[in-house]
Design a protein around this motif. Structure first.
Motif, PDB file in Angstrom:
ATOM      1  N   THR A 196    -111.083 -43.428 -29.344  1.00  0.00           N
ATOM      2  CA  THR A 196    -110.626 -42.789 -30.545  1.00  0.00           C
ATOM      3  C   THR A 196    -109.598 -43.677 -31.139  1.00  0.00           C
ATOM      4  N   ALA A 197    -108.524 -44.222 -30.431  1.00  0.00           N
ATOM      5  CA  ALA A 197    -107.574 -44.792 -30.744  1.00  0.00           C
ATOM      6  C   ALA A 197    -107.912 -46.429 -31.505  1.00  0.00           C
ATOM      7  N   LEU A 253    -107.641 -47.441 -35.245  1.00  0.00           N
ATOM      8  CA  LEU A 253    -106.684 -48.531 -35.712  1.00  0.00           C
ATOM      9  C   LEU A 253    -107.795 -49.619 -36.467  1.00  0.00           C
ATOM     10  N   MET A 254    -109.066 -49.840 -35.816  1.00  0.00           N
ATOM     11  CA  MET A 254    -109.933 -50.783 -36.663  1.00  0.00           C
ATOM     12  C   MET A 254    -110.059 -50.355 -38.035  1.00  0.00           C
ATOM     13  N   LYS A 255    -110.479 -49.052 -38.263  1.00  0.00           N
ATOM     14  CA  LYS A 255    -110.548 -48.529 -39.715  1.00  0.00           C
ATOM     15  C   LYS A 255    -109.056 -48.919 -40.625  1.00  0.00           C
ATOM     16  N   ARG A 256    -108.016 -48.573 -39.890  1.00  0.00           N
ATOM     17  CA  ARG A 256    -106.701 -49.043 -40.580  1.00  0.00           C
ATOM     18  C   ARG A 256    -106.673 -50.559 -40.789  1.00  0.00           C
ATOM     19  N   VAL A 270    -100.872 -55.325 -37.360  1.00  0.00           N
ATOM     20  CA  VAL A 270    -100.948 -54.836 -35.966  1.00  0.00           C
ATOM     21  C   VAL A 270     -99.390 -54.416 -35.497  1.00  0.00           C
ATOM     22  N   ALA A 271     -98.664 -55.156 -35.762  1.00  0.00           N
ATOM     23  CA  ALA A 271     -97.152 -54.766 -35.374  1.00  0.00           C
ATOM     24  C   ALA A 271     -96.679 -53.475 -36.014  1.00  0.00           C
ATOM     25  N   HIS A 272     -97.012 -53.171 -37.265  1.00  0.00           N
ATOM     26  CA  HIS A 272     -96.740 -52.091 -37.942  1.00  0.00           C
ATOM     27  C   HIS A 272     -97.247 -50.861 -37.128  1.00  0.00           C
ATOM     28  N   ALA A 273     -98.876 -51.054 -37.088  1.00  0.00           N
ATOM     29  CA  ALA A 273     -99.407 -49.906 -36.458  1.00  0.00           C
ATOM     30  C   ALA A 273     -99.008 -49.651 -34.990  1.00  0.00           C
TER      31      ALA A 273
END
Length: 157
Positions: free
Chosen positions: A18-19, A23-26, A118-121
């Motif tokens: 799920t994560a 994340l990939m959608k983001r 990625v860092a922000h996520a």
């Protein structure tokens, strides 16, 4: 294995999936994929982590694509001048794949922006200790395979 341990393992697995999906959608929604697609970037990034050209089967271990899909994607990257094929010195019939100068530039340009995303996520929701734990857990689940260590300057190129 107890029923509760089986349930816990499956709940943990579902949490990872799920994560990953979220994340990939983001990341896919970010306006950084104009030069290369996310899948193309994955190939360029995997090639950039390897010292020198690599065999296609080695590349296949590092990306989430079937062998036929990877072959077609590599062919497109070769045609665009981002990836080059060279003879395999260990196998006269084989070929190796590596980044061209343009491929390295494209990987670095997109990679720098992606690294910030990625860092922000992660850093926006995890503590430094949680990120270290996540890295350790990921390496453990991957069979101890550690990612190529890069300097922080290289990581954002």
């Amino acid at each position: 294995m107890t029923r509760s341990r089986i349930r816990l393992a499956n709940e943990s697995w579902e949490s990872i999936l799920t994560a990953h999906a979220a994340l990939m959608k983001r990341f896919a929604a970010e306006p950084i994929w104009d030069e290369v697609s996310m899948r193309e970037y994955d190939v360029l990034y995997t090639l950039s982590k390897h010292e020198g050209p690599m065999r296609p089967f080695e590349l296949g271990r590092g990306v989430l694509l079937s062998q036929p899909a990877l072959s077609r994607l590599v062919e497109r990257l070769v045609e665009r001048g981002l990836v080059e094929r060279s003879p395999d010195p260990e196998d006269g019939r084989g070929r190796r794949l590596g980044l061209t100068g343009a491929g390295r530039e494209a990987q670095r340009a997109v990679g720098g922006r992606h690294a910030v995303d990625v860092a922000h996520a992660l850093a926006d929701v995890l503590t430094d200790e949680e990120m270290r734990q996540l890295g350790a857990i990921g390496r453990k689940l991957a069979g101890g395979k550690a990612p190529v260590q890069r300097s922080s300057e290289e990581a954002v190129r």
